[in-house]
Design an enzyme around this catalytic site. Structure first.
Site, short mmCIF file in Angstrom:
data_model
loop_
_atom_site.label_atom_id
_atom_site.label_comp_id
_atom_site.label_asym_id
_atom_site.label_seq_id
_atom_site.Cartn_x
_atom_site.Cartn_y
_atom_site.Cartn_z
N HIS A 156 1.48 2.76 8.34
CA HIS A 156 0.45 2.77 7.29
C HIS A 156 0.69 1.67 6.26
O HIS A 156 1.80 1.15 6.14
CB HIS A 156 0.41 4.13 6.58
CG HIS A 156 1.69 4.49 5.90
ND1 HIS A 156 2.75 5.05 6.56
CD2 HIS A 156 2.11 4.35 4.61
CE1 HIS A 156 3.75 5.27 5.72
NE2 HIS A 156 3.40 4.83 4.53
N HIS A 212 7.84 5.95 7.91
CA HIS A 212 9.01 6.65 7.39
C HIS A 212 9.60 7.53 8.49
O HIS A 212 8.86 8.20 9.22
CB HIS A 212 8.63 7.49 6.17
CG HIS A 212 7.91 6.69 5.13
ND1 HIS A 212 8.53 5.71 4.39
CD2 HIS A 212 6.62 6.68 4.74
CE1 HIS A 212 7.65 5.15 3.59
NE2 HIS A 212 6.47 5.71 3.77
N ARG A 229 9.83 -1.25 7.53
CA ARG A 229 8.68 -2.12 7.29
C ARG A 229 8.24 -2.88 8.53
O ARG A 229 9.06 -3.16 9.40
CB ARG A 229 9.00 -3.09 6.16
CG ARG A 229 9.15 -2.35 4.83
CD ARG A 229 9.40 -3.28 3.64
NE ARG A 229 9.49 -2.46 2.43
CZ ARG A 229 10.58 -1.80 2.07
NH1 ARG A 229 11.66 -1.87 2.80
NH2 ARG A 229 10.58 -1.06 0.97
N SER A 253 3.45 -3.30 1.73
CA SER A 253 3.90 -3.58 3.09
C SER A 253 3.44 -2.51 4.07
O SER A 253 3.29 -1.34 3.72
CB SER A 253 5.42 -3.70 3.13
OG SER A 253 6.02 -2.54 2.64
N LYS A 306 10.41 11.29 4.52
CA LYS A 306 9.57 10.91 3.38
C LYS A 306 8.10 11.05 3.73
O LYS A 306 7.36 10.07 3.75
CB LYS A 306 9.89 9.47 2.97
CG LYS A 306 9.36 9.10 1.59
CD LYS A 306 9.41 7.59 1.40
CE LYS A 306 8.92 7.21 0.02
NZ LYS A 306 8.40 5.85 -0.04
N GLN A 363 4.25 0.00 6.82
CA GLN A 363 5.51 0.73 6.91
C GLN A 363 5.36 2.04 7.64
O GLN A 363 4.25 2.49 7.94
CB GLN A 363 6.04 1.02 5.50
CG GLN A 363 5.03 1.73 4.62
CD GLN A 363 5.48 1.81 3.17
OE1 GLN A 363 5.72 2.88 2.65
NE2 GLN A 363 5.60 0.66 2.52
N LYS A 384 10.41 -8.43 2.43
CA LYS A 384 11.66 -7.68 2.62
C LYS A 384 12.06 -7.63 4.09
O LYS A 384 11.33 -8.07 4.97
CB LYS A 384 11.47 -6.25 2.11
CG LYS A 384 11.32 -6.17 0.59
CD LYS A 384 11.22 -4.73 0.15
CE LYS A 384 10.93 -4.62 -1.34
NZ LYS A 384 10.47 -3.28 -1.69
N GLU A 435 4.29 11.58 2.99
CA GLU A 435 3.52 11.18 1.79
C GLU A 435 2.08 11.63 1.93
O GLU A 435 1.53 11.65 3.03
CB GLU A 435 3.50 9.65 1.66
CG GLU A 435 4.84 9.02 1.48
CD GLU A 435 4.80 7.50 1.59
OE1 GLU A 435 5.56 6.87 0.87
OE2 GLU A 435 4.03 6.95 2.40
ZN LIG Z 1 4.75 4.95 2.87
#
Ligand SMILES: [Zn+2]
Length: 422
Positions: A275, A112, A294, A108, A135, A110, A300, A137
């Protein structure tokens, strides 16, 4: 019993539906490499390998002389293994989750939240936002890796608004015109981009499904007639539509950069950066959190208001999304991927064929070491006994411990290591 501070791990596999299938998956290859008796099912997806102490995939300690069976239990028992700085900064928890991903169909789109927003969202909607942490990444390509990342330069978005009438219809004439007239004024551009994206994301389902079907039909016909469909980003559109028919995320390819990483190149996904991963294998490291907002390519929940409010509406080129890695000044074999967050740093260690004895230096943080290629015998004063390392072996190394490798493979070794360099 003397305390052992370096030991091998058996790591958790996640068989999410989007993973590469059977031995096509880098995750599955690493699993059999690290454990020759592991059974890989030919038709099953092997999406993620989790190297860490997350409760949904706590690594097993691969040494029955140690009383604790999982890494999480062991760290709870011996928090000093984290190193005193990490232990204090992260309340006795391993601050990162280290992963390998093998992506076959898109994940998906998304973003954060940052720490502040994560705390607010968690307090308001704990069912959607399970914790109060950020979060960030980092994805480092193992094979050619494709994804979407950040808003495109405005001239590219304006080009699609002109070339793709179905996309223009969702954004609307007013918002599109506002974006066009904002060029050259960064503040106005950010505002106009937010308006355009919000208009599209707020469209009624019937409206965007009709426009999407129209677009897919047109691009398919143009392709069949031998026409170049690149002005509509046709190939990517049809690929995503075949995976997620009728999904608003298919239109996001006109807003977001399509980024292709060659092996060794990385993408860092800081707070509020939109992203998606589309295809390929990568190493991933992240702060311990499950907070994801998302924006499409998903079945979802999509929280449109939160998403449209939080995003980073700063247009930038695809090439600017490639995160610069740097050689470690202390060790010519090490490349550092050091993001602007304290939670984690990833190191790529490449031992050349000419080096047969190599020392994985100590750092003042617990670390996790993954062998991607090559064989060695690992020795450490803090281990029960020597450990044979092969492709797929994973080693937990406590803070301030070094590991000596006696390399047995002819062509050297490649390893990745995650730690927290505060
Ligand atoms: Zn991510």
């Amino acid at each position: 019993m003397e305390e052992v501070r370096v030991f091998p791990l058996t790591c958790a596999v996640q068989n999410y539906a989007w993973g590469k299938i059977g031995l096509d998956s880098e995750v599955a290859k690493l699993v059999v490499g690290g454990d020759p008796v592991a059974v890989i099912e030919r038709d099953k997806p092997y999406a993620e390998l989790w190297m860490g102490a997350h409760p949904k995939g706590d690594a097993q300690i691969k040494d029955n002389r140690i009383a604790q069976t999982t890494l999480g239990q062991w760290i709870a028992h011996y928090p000093a293994c984290l190193g005193s700085k990490v232990k204090d900064a992260f309340q006795g928890q391993l601050p990162f989750l280290f992963k390998v991903l093998s992506v076959n169909t898109a994940l998906s789109i998304q973003a954060h939240p940052n720490k502040e927003l994560a705390a607010t969202l968690h307090a308001q909607f704990p069912e959607h936002y399970p914790d109060n942490n950020h979060k960030p990444e980092m994805a480092i390509a193992l094979t050619r890796f494709q994804g979407l990342c950040g808003f495109r330069p405005v001239d590219e978005i304006l080009g699609f608004l002109q070339a793709v009438p179905e996309f223009h219809a969702l954004v609307g004439r007013d918002a599109a015109e506002e974006l066009r007239s904002s060029v050259g004024d960064e503040v106005r551009t950010g505002r106009a981009l937010k308006k355009c994206f919000t208009k599209m994301m707020s469209c009624e389902k019937k409206v965007f499904v009709d426009e999407l079907n129209e677009l897919v039909k047109r691009v398919t016909q143009e392709g069949a007639a031998g026409k170049d469909t690149s002005s509509s980003n046709g190939d990517l559109l049809l690929r995503l539509h075949s995976q997620y028919p009728g999904d608003i995320g298919c239109f996001s390819i006109y807003f977001l950069n399509y980024v292709v990483l060659e092996p060794g190149q990385a993408m860092f996904l800081g707070a509020n950066e939109p992203h998606a991963y589309i295809y390929g294998d990568c190493i991933e490291c992240m702060a311990c959190s499950d907070n994801t907002v998302r924006a499409g390519l998903t079945r979802k929940y999509i929280d449109v208001n939160t998403l449209c409010e939080m995003l980073n509406y700063k247009p930038a080129s695809a090439s600017s999304k490639i995160f610069p890695c740097v050689p470690d000044p202390a060790d010519p074999c090490v490349t550092l991927y050091d993001p602007p967050v304290p939670d984690f740093t990833v190191m790529k260690i490449q031992v050349p064929a000419s080096v047969k004895d190599y020392t994985v230096a100590s750092v003042d943080s617990a670390s996790i070491l993954l062998v991607i290629e090559g064989d060695a015998t690992a020795t450490s004063a803090a281990a029960f006994s020597d450990v044979t390392l092969t492709r797929g072996s994973v080693l937990f190394v406590s803070a301030n411990e070094s590991v000596s490798l006696q390399v047995t493979s002819q062509s050297g070794m490649t390893l990745f290591r995650a730690c927290s360099l505060l």
